[in-house]
Scaffold this active site. Structure first.
Site, short mmCIF file in Angstrom:
data_model
loop_
_atom_site.label_atom_id
_atom_site.label_comp_id
_atom_site.label_asym_id
_atom_site.label_seq_id
_atom_site.Cartn_x
_atom_site.Cartn_y
_atom_site.Cartn_z
NE ARG A 1 -16.48 -14.48 30.24
CZ ARG A 1 -16.79 -15.52 29.47
NH1 ARG A 1 -17.31 -16.61 30.00
NH2 ARG A 1 -16.61 -15.46 28.16
N GLY B 1 -19.81 -22.88 32.04
CA GLY B 1 -19.94 -22.35 33.40
C GLY B 1 -21.41 -22.21 33.77
CG ASP C 1 -15.34 -21.09 23.14
OD1 ASP C 1 -14.99 -20.31 22.23
OD2 ASP C 1 -15.13 -20.87 24.34
NE ARG D 1 3.72 -7.31 5.94
CZ ARG D 1 3.10 -6.14 5.94
NH1 ARG D 1 1.78 -6.07 5.89
NH2 ARG D 1 3.81 -5.02 6.00
CD GLU E 1 -9.15 -16.47 23.16
OE1 GLU E 1 -9.33 -15.30 23.49
OE2 GLU E 1 -9.91 -17.39 23.49
NE ARG F 1 4.08 -6.34 10.22
CZ ARG F 1 3.73 -5.20 9.62
NH1 ARG F 1 2.47 -4.84 9.56
NH2 ARG F 1 4.66 -4.44 9.08
CD GLN G 1 -12.58 -14.66 16.59
OE1 GLN G 1 -12.31 -15.81 16.29
NE2 GLN G 1 -11.88 -13.98 17.49
O1 F6P Z 1 -16.52 -18.58 25.78
C1 F6P Z 1 -16.52 -17.76 24.66
C2 F6P Z 1 -15.28 -16.93 24.59
O2 F6P Z 1 -15.41 -16.01 23.53
C3 F6P Z 1 -13.97 -17.71 24.44
O3 F6P Z 1 -13.72 -18.14 23.14
C4 F6P Z 1 -12.98 -16.69 24.93
O4 F6P Z 1 -11.80 -17.31 25.35
C5 F6P Z 1 -13.72 -16.03 26.06
O5 F6P Z 1 -15.09 -16.19 25.77
C6 F6P Z 1 -13.44 -14.56 26.22
O6 F6P Z 1 -14.13 -14.11 27.33
P1 F6P Z 1 -14.44 -12.58 27.67
O7 F6P Z 1 -15.45 -12.08 26.70
O8 F6P Z 1 -14.98 -12.62 29.04
O9 F6P Z 1 -13.15 -11.86 27.51
#
Ligand code: F6P
Length: 359
Positions: free
Chosen positions: A75, A114, A137, A172, A232, A276, A284
């Site tokens: 990144r 990005g 995403d 649960r 998230e 939980r 994923q």
């Molecule tokens: O952009 C893909 C993604 O997996 C997002 O769903 C997640 O929020 C982010 O990357 C996690 O980033 P990293 O792998 O840098 O922790």
């Protein structure tokens, strides 16, 4: 036609299908023109540092089913691209220098939002750039779908399926946190595909009372368990009107590991049921691409080869109303494809009984 020299890099979070797309670009290019590929290591980092290697045709074989990226990734935040940091490196100048040093005719960038912003920056700086849209995403503007998304949907849906059986055994509430900080596509699809009772997305702020009501309603109907899929980046009504900084301060003060833990705690306190949290996280993004993504990545890769051949630069490949095509980088860079709160798919989920925590 003179021999083409094409640089290729993968940038940002990885996803299943990157290698299949690299293979698609290369195989189609080998059939369409005389071409040589230069693999740039670890995304824009390799372009900045000048770390790359010439690739042989054999390097592209065996990639269709392989997860991750053979080129490596990293990144490199777009917001810092024009900032000279402690290392004193002018990143844009360095990328242009190495592009020239590699004697490239064009650069292929496989990445998400990005990556596309930096691809557009380089295009505006005069480099020949072609983008390919990857991300679990599915939030790249201008394309119906990105490769990596459907593989992640399959994985996250499998998580929801498996959680169902253990949730039922124990009676649960299970809160499953699905990746997606800004856009909730993955949570939406995995939630519908896995039969979640509640789906919480960044695009639809929730009221925890609605979520609690849904759980209690299920209990009153003798349903022993509930499944809550939380993106998230989900936020409640109060947070949704806050500036990011304020929201982060509020979260820090609450001291939960993530939004899912807060949701679970609130449900447990209100209903007395055991709640939980399951966070599948980078699971994923791992492993072999689904058949859908193998096909999509191959289609996108082959279209990129056509763009290389036609010297049609400054574009990114896209699925536009079900047909492979492309969008100018400048038109899509910096935009995000969010889940529209009033979309058919959200309406479908609601009419089949899924709660989104809104009215
Ligand atoms: O952009 C893909 C993604 O997996 C997002 O769903 C997640 O929020 C982010 O990357 C996690 O980033 P990293 O792998 O840098 O922790």
């Amino acid at each position: 036609m003179a021999k083409r020299r094409v640089g290729i890099l993968t940038s940002g979070g990885d996803c299943p299908g990157l290698n299949a797309a690299i293979r698609g670009v290369a195989y189609a290019s080998f059939n369409l023109m005389d071409v040589e590929f230069v693999g740039i290591n670890d995304g824009y980092k390799g372009l900045i540092d000048g770390t790359y290697h010439v690739m042989k045709p054999d390097d592209f074989s065996g990639l269709l089913t392989l997860g991750g990226t053979i080129l490596g990734t990293s990144r490199q935040p777009y917001r810092n691209m024009r900032v000279i940091e402690q290392d004193n490196v002018d990143k844009v100048a360095a990328m242009k220098k190495h592009y020239k040093e590699m004697k490239l005719d064009c650069l292929i960038t496989l990445g998400g939002n990005g990556t596309h912003k930096t691809a557009n920056l380089l295009s505006e700086e005069g480099l020949n750039v072609i983008g390919l849209p990857k991300t679990i995403d599915n939030d790249i503007y201008g394309t119906d779908v990105t490769f990596g998304f459907h593989s992640a949907v399959d994985i996250a849906t499998d998580v929801v399926d498996r959680i169902h059986t253990t949730a039922n055994s124990h009676g649960r509430v299970m809160v499953i946190e699905v990746m997606g900080n800004k856009a909730g596509w993955l949570t939406l699809y995995a939630g519908i595909g896995g039969g979640a009772d509640v789906i919480l997305l960044p695009e639809i702020p929730y009221d925890i009372e609605r979520v609690i009501e849904t759980v209690e309603k299920r209990t009153s109907k003798k349903r022993k368990f509930s499944i809550i899929c939380v993106a998230e980046g989900a936020m409640d009504l109060e947070e949704s009107v806050m500036k990011k900084k304020k929201r982060m301060e509020k979260r820090a003060a609450e001291n939960y590991a993530s939004v899912s833990y807060r949701v679970a705690d609130q449900i447990q306190k209100a209903t007395g049921m055991e709640a939980r949290v399951v966070v599948p996280g980078h699971y994923q993004r791992g492993g072999s691409p689904s058949a859908y993504d193998r096909v999509l990545a191959t289609q996108f890769g082959a279209y990129a080869a056509k763009l290389i051949k036609d010297e049609n630069y400054g574009n990114t490949v896209a699925m536009i109303d079900g047909k492979v095509g492309c969008n100018p980088l400048i038109d899509i860079a910096g935009k995000t494809k969010f889940v529209p709160a009033d979309s058919e798919i959200v309406k479908t989920a609601k009419v089949t009984g899924i709660c989104f925590g809104d009215k």
